[in-house]
Design an enzyme around this catalytic site. Structure first.
Site, PDB file in Angstrom:
ATOM      1  N   CYS A 127     -11.618   3.327  17.033  1.00  0.00           N
ATOM      2  CA  CYS A 127     -10.257   3.986  16.459  1.00  0.00           C
ATOM      3  C   CYS A 127     -10.020   3.409  14.946  1.00  0.00           C
ATOM      4  O   CYS A 127      -9.792   2.627  14.489  1.00  0.00           O
ATOM      5  CB  CYS A 127      -9.289   4.224  17.302  1.00  0.00           C
ATOM      6  SG  CYS A 127      -9.461   5.158  18.854  1.00  0.00           S
ATOM      7  N   GLU A 185     -19.374  10.901  11.206  1.00  0.00           N
ATOM      8  CA  GLU A 185     -19.913   9.900  13.082  1.00  0.00           C
ATOM      9  C   GLU A 185     -19.273  10.251  13.823  1.00  0.00           C
ATOM     10  O   GLU A 185     -18.751  10.928  13.832  1.00  0.00           O
ATOM     11  CB  GLU A 185     -19.274   8.333  11.855  1.00  0.00           C
ATOM     12  CG  GLU A 185     -19.577   7.887  11.066  1.00  0.00           C
ATOM     13  CD  GLU A 185     -18.588   6.673  10.609  1.00  0.00           C
ATOM     14  OE1 GLU A 185     -17.879   6.332  11.349  1.00  0.00           O
ATOM     15  OE2 GLU A 185     -19.432   6.452   9.550  1.00  0.00           O
TER      16      GLU A 185
HETATM   17  N1  SAH Z   1      -6.647  12.510  13.663  1.00  0.00           N
HETATM   18  C1  SAH Z   1      -6.272  12.990  15.267  1.00  0.00           C
HETATM   19  C2  SAH Z   1      -7.557  12.757  15.729  1.00  0.00           C
HETATM   20  C3  SAH Z   1      -8.336  11.026  15.270  1.00  0.00           C
HETATM   21  S1  SAH Z   1      -8.112   9.676  15.143  1.00  0.00           S
HETATM   22  C4  SAH Z   1      -5.705  11.803  15.681  1.00  0.00           C
HETATM   23  O1  SAH Z   1      -4.614  10.917  14.819  1.00  0.00           O
HETATM   24  O2  SAH Z   1      -4.954  11.480  16.815  1.00  0.00           O
HETATM   25  C5  SAH Z   1      -7.907   9.420  16.808  1.00  0.00           C
HETATM   26  C6  SAH Z   1      -7.368   7.852  17.147  1.00  0.00           C
HETATM   27  O3  SAH Z   1      -6.970   6.968  16.593  1.00  0.00           O
HETATM   28  C7  SAH Z   1      -5.599   8.078  17.057  1.00  0.00           C
HETATM   29  O4  SAH Z   1      -5.096   8.249  17.914  1.00  0.00           O
HETATM   30  C8  SAH Z   1      -5.539   7.335  15.978  1.00  0.00           C
HETATM   31  O5  SAH Z   1      -3.839   7.249  15.830  1.00  0.00           O
HETATM   32  C9  SAH Z   1      -5.802   5.824  16.055  1.00  0.00           C
HETATM   33  N2  SAH Z   1      -6.003   4.897  14.978  1.00  0.00           N
HETATM   34  C10 SAH Z   1      -6.278   5.381  14.008  1.00  0.00           C
HETATM   35  N3  SAH Z   1      -6.531   4.263  13.174  1.00  0.00           N
HETATM   36  C11 SAH Z   1      -6.178   3.120  13.972  1.00  0.00           C
HETATM   37  C12 SAH Z   1      -6.245   1.475  13.340  1.00  0.00           C
HETATM   38  N4  SAH Z   1      -6.865   1.320  12.444  1.00  0.00           N
HETATM   39  N5  SAH Z   1      -6.633   0.971  14.539  1.00  0.00           N
HETATM   40  C13 SAH Z   1      -5.782   2.041  16.373  1.00  0.00           C
HETATM   41  N6  SAH Z   1      -6.365   3.052  16.184  1.00  0.00           N
HETATM   42  C14 SAH Z   1      -6.600   3.553  15.319  1.00  0.00           C
END
Ligand code: SAH
Ligand code: SF4
Length: 357
Positions: free
Chosen positions: A347, A106
């Site tokens: 996110c 996605e």
């Molecule tokens: N793997 C990388 C990038 C992809 S995730 C990382 O973890 O940084 C992108 C962002 O979304 C990251 O900051 C992650 O921690 C956040 N994220 C993941 N799940 C989330 C959720 N349920 N609510 C809010 N942010 C979330």
């Protein structure tokens, strides 16, 4: 690469045809020269692929028809296919794109006031297993190639018919577990002969793979770095982010010090507020201690709820407490609005629901 000299030898006999996106500029030049083409052809073809995002050889109208046919007989051209999309009330569009091998990922386009920001995936799925993340729940399918990452941006650009002003590597996957392809994609996005997006407007987000953070610090471009912190208490972070258990917070703190010293750039710390888990008094204090005196910006995000998870977001009042307390120790923090939460594009919510519906 297909040989330009052997006759009576079809590309099919060589096995699978290579995709034009996988050729380096040098390889392309070599191929065209072996076909007896003048040297300016390489620039023309390169422009069609990386700047114009051509979807077929026939679009390359400034090439002779015979050359287009020749190329089509030797190479494939991309082939990312949009299999579904959802449009949010805020104008964001989430796409499910499928690659020729059937793997899909996605990406999201987020327009606002004349700007267009794109969120891309670097892997199909993710092996890091963060407790709050929808992508982490499904495990890793495979890493994407540089051109598969790049093509997501071009797909969104063409769909909005607008210039992409920034790209965040915050879709599915952990960019630093696919470092080379991610960096190559960033370079192409930055390249004036590619998408021409300023390096500072290309932001990679990592859960904290320490060796790669140091590598990233040494890259010459002014790319932006975001770290998913989510807790400055080791025990809590271990539970929330088991994939980076081995990289302790103290090591993360130290490497970020080196990153700042080396680059002079301010990193962002992502912090998804989870009620009763990482929004308590001691967690707030630990976060202040982690950031105080360092160059840092904290992005507070209310947790986006994920199907099947017991974790819940904090209250807005608590988020404001975090902003105030961080400000009191000289650390700037913002509460970020989630874009596209009505379409699960926010996110951590990128998963393949579209594929099932
Ligand atoms: N793997 C990388 C990038 C992809 S995730 C990382 O973890 O940084 C992108 C962002 O979304 C990251 O900051 C992650 O921690 C956040 N994220 C993941 N799940 C989330 C959720 N349920 N609510 C809010 N942010 C979330
Ligand atoms: Fe992977 Fe990032 Fe999700 Fe963690 S938050 S599982 S590292 S995509």
């Amino acid at each position: 690469m297909p040989s330009g000299t052997e006759k009576n030898h079809s590309p099919e006999q060589d096995g699978e045809m290579r995709d034009l996106h996988s050729l380096t500029r040098g390889e392309l030049a070599e191929l065209l020269s072996s076909l007896g083409q003048p040297s300016f052809r390489a620039k023309q073809v390169w422009d069609w692929v990386w700047s114009k995002n051509a979807q077929s050889f026939d679009e390359m109208t400034n090439l002779p028809k015979s050359l287009r046919d020749e190329l089509a007989g030797r190479l494939t051209l991309g082939g990312v296919e949009e299999v579904a999309r959802q449009v949010s009330v805020d104008g964001s569009r989430k796409y499910l794109l499928r690659f020729p091998d059937g793997v899909s990922v996605e990406c999201v386009g987020m327009p606002s006031r004349g700007k267009l920001s794109v969120c891309v995936s670097t892997q199909a799925g993710c092996a890091m297993g963060c407790a709050f993340c929808a992508t982490g729940g499904a495990g890793l399918t495979r890493s994407l190639s540089a051109s598969e990452i790049y093509e997501q941006v071009m797909h969104v650009r063409d769909d909005f018919n607008a210039r992409v002003t920034s790209v965040v590597f915050m879709g599915q996957g952990e960019p630093f577990m696919n470092y080379d392809a991610t960096l190559a994609a960033m370079r192409r996005l930055n390249d004036p002969e590619g998408a021409g997006i300023g390096a500072r407007h290309l932001t990679v987000s990592t859960c904290g793979v320490i060796p790669q953070i140091m590598r990233f610090a040494n890259e010459p471009e002014q790319f932006t770095l975001a770290i998913s912190l989510h807790s400055a208490v080791q025990r809590t972070r271990n539970t929330l982010m088991p994939g980076v258990r081995k990289y302790s917070l103290i090591n993360l703190y130290n490497v970020m010090g080196e990153y700042v010293a080396k680059t002079g750039r301010r990193p962002t710390y992502e912090y998804a507020l989870i009620g009763g888990v990482n929004d308590t008094e001691s967690e707030l204090q630990a976060l202040c201690d982690f950031c105080e005196g360092t160059l840092a910006h904290v992005n507070l995000i209310q947790l986006n709820e994920v199907e099947g998870s017991k974790l819940r977001p904090s209250t807005d009042l608590r988020a404001q407490d975090f902003v105030r307390r961080l400000a009191a120790v000289g650390v700037e923090a913002t509460v970020r609005n989630s874009r596209g939460s009505d379409i699960d594009a926010a996110c951590g919510q990128l998963k393949q629901r579209l594929a099932r519906s």
